[in-house]
Scaffold this active site. Sequence first.
Site, PDB file in Angstrom:
ATOM      1  N   LYS A   1      98.294  -0.293   3.835  1.00 35.48           N
ATOM      2  CA  LYS A   1      97.113  -0.534   4.678  1.00 35.48           C
ATOM      3  C   LYS A   1      96.002   0.445   4.301  1.00 35.48           C
ATOM      4  CE  LYS A   1      97.025   3.304   7.255  1.00 35.48           C
ATOM      5  NZ  LYS A   1      96.119   4.341   7.065  1.00 35.48           N
TER       6      LYS A   1
ATOM      7  N   ASP B   1     101.201   3.686  12.868  1.00 36.16           N
ATOM      8  CA  ASP B   1     100.774   2.582  11.999  1.00 36.16           C
ATOM      9  C   ASP B   1     101.823   1.480  11.878  1.00 36.16           C
ATOM     10  OD1 ASP B   1      98.478   4.028  11.333  1.00 36.16           O
ATOM     11  OD2 ASP B   1      99.405   4.894   9.542  1.00 36.16           O
TER      12      ASP B   1
HETATM   13  O1  C5P Z   1     102.233   8.409  14.361  1.00 32.69           O
HETATM   14  P1  C5P Z   1     102.573   9.137  13.113  1.00 32.69           P
HETATM   15  O2  C5P Z   1     103.969   9.715  13.153  1.00 32.69           O
HETATM   16  O3  C5P Z   1     102.326   8.369  11.863  1.00 32.69           O
HETATM   17  O4  C5P Z   1     101.579  10.382  13.071  1.00 32.69           O
HETATM   18  C1  C5P Z   1     101.754  11.467  12.205  1.00 32.69           C
HETATM   19  C2  C5P Z   1     100.931  12.634  12.698  1.00 32.69           C
HETATM   20  O5  C5P Z   1      99.539  12.368  12.551  1.00 32.69           O
HETATM   21  C3  C5P Z   1     101.110  12.958  14.163  1.00 32.69           C
HETATM   22  O6  C5P Z   1     102.203  13.815  14.369  1.00 32.69           O
HETATM   23  C4  C5P Z   1      99.790  13.631  14.507  1.00 32.69           C
HETATM   24  O7  C5P Z   1      99.784  14.978  14.054  1.00 32.69           O
HETATM   25  C5  C5P Z   1      98.793  12.889  13.637  1.00 32.69           C
HETATM   26  N1  C5P Z   1      98.157  11.780  14.377  1.00 32.69           N
HETATM   27  C6  C5P Z   1      97.199  12.072  15.319  1.00 32.69           C
HETATM   28  N2  C5P Z   1      96.613  11.054  16.025  1.00 32.69           N
HETATM   29  C7  C5P Z   1      96.956   9.769  15.783  1.00 32.69           C
HETATM   30  C8  C5P Z   1      97.924   9.434  14.817  1.00 32.69           C
HETATM   31  C9  C5P Z   1      98.510  10.479  14.127  1.00 32.69           C
HETATM   32  O8  C5P Z   1      96.860  13.234  15.546  1.00 32.69           O
HETATM   33  N3  C5P Z   1      96.354   8.804  16.484  1.00 32.69           N
END
Ligand code: C5P
Length: 316
Positions: free
Chosen positions: A27, A154
């Site tokens: 993506k 995601d």
């Molecule tokens: O959701 P995911 O595990 O992919 O996110 C990885 C990291 O990216 C999270 O731990 C956070 O630090 C950051 N993040 C964020 N805000 C979001 C998505 C991700 O701060 N909306």
Amino acid sequence: MTEAWRPEDDEERRGASGPVRVRVPAKVNLHLGVGPLRRDGYHELNTVYHAISIYDELTARRGDTLTLTMEGEGTGELALDDSNLVIRAAHALAGYAGVMPHARLHLRKQIPLAGGLAGGSADAAAALVACDALWGTGLSRDELAGIAADLGSDVPFLIHGGTALGTGRGEAVSPVLARPTSWHWVVAIADGGLSTPEAYRELDRLRDTGAAGPPLGSTDALLGALRQRDPRVLAPTLGNDLQDAALAMRPTLAATLKAGEAAGALAGIVSGSGPTCVFLTADAADAERVAAELEAAGVCRQARTTHGPVHGARIT
Ligand code: C5P
């Protein structure tokens, strides 16, 4: 009129005896608006996701335990143990559906690790779709997306694919309905990855010091441009609030963006938390030219021509 019974109907309910192969796309975020840091450590997002034609492929076979092997991008670097999102996805689905998490999984990766293209999330989405078919758990796409949200922000989008709005921390996805159009993108893959949590932390730092650009705001201009089906109209509406952070962490990306635009791309942005850069081009022929020039300029490891939107995780 009732539909005729097909042998594969029973097969679906019982699960597949042969291998299940799932293809899942990468993506890009055409608009990545990052709001304030929330109490749970995530940032509020206002994003437009877009699935592009770079794919990972996950094959699931019956097994007596849960195992994962891989080939391609990141082999030897990516842990294949319980920390891997594919294994976590299989456990999450098995727990939800009340089945044993037994499968032999094999991943063929083309999406780079930590590239800002959601490769890990894509693999988790593929694992949910593949194991659901292998085990015959028969969940709906929405149920799978619900499990997906716990695995990463995601992951629900990569179950659905296409072009979609993402809100909340990115996990609340609703499709963008547009007349069918294929957009042509060049994806410039960098050497090495960038950490997503670090990119968000860097953005918070830059915002504290006033060094980050103004926040993107609404997706209206981008959504309007998508409906017009003209890449020249779409180009100026692309944007990414994480771009300043990615450029601060990897200053050489400025030269990559410049080289793509000098080669004739209509616009270039950092993809997600980077370091991949993505360029919109007028058509497929322009994409070929831009990709060749980016590679000749030595500003990326590899430049790939792609198109979007494409489907989310699907059995092939
Ligand atoms: O959701 P995911 O595990 O992919 O996110 C990885 C990291 O990216 C999270 O731990 C956070 O630090 C950051 N993040 C964020 N805000 C979001 C998505 C991700 O701060 N909306």
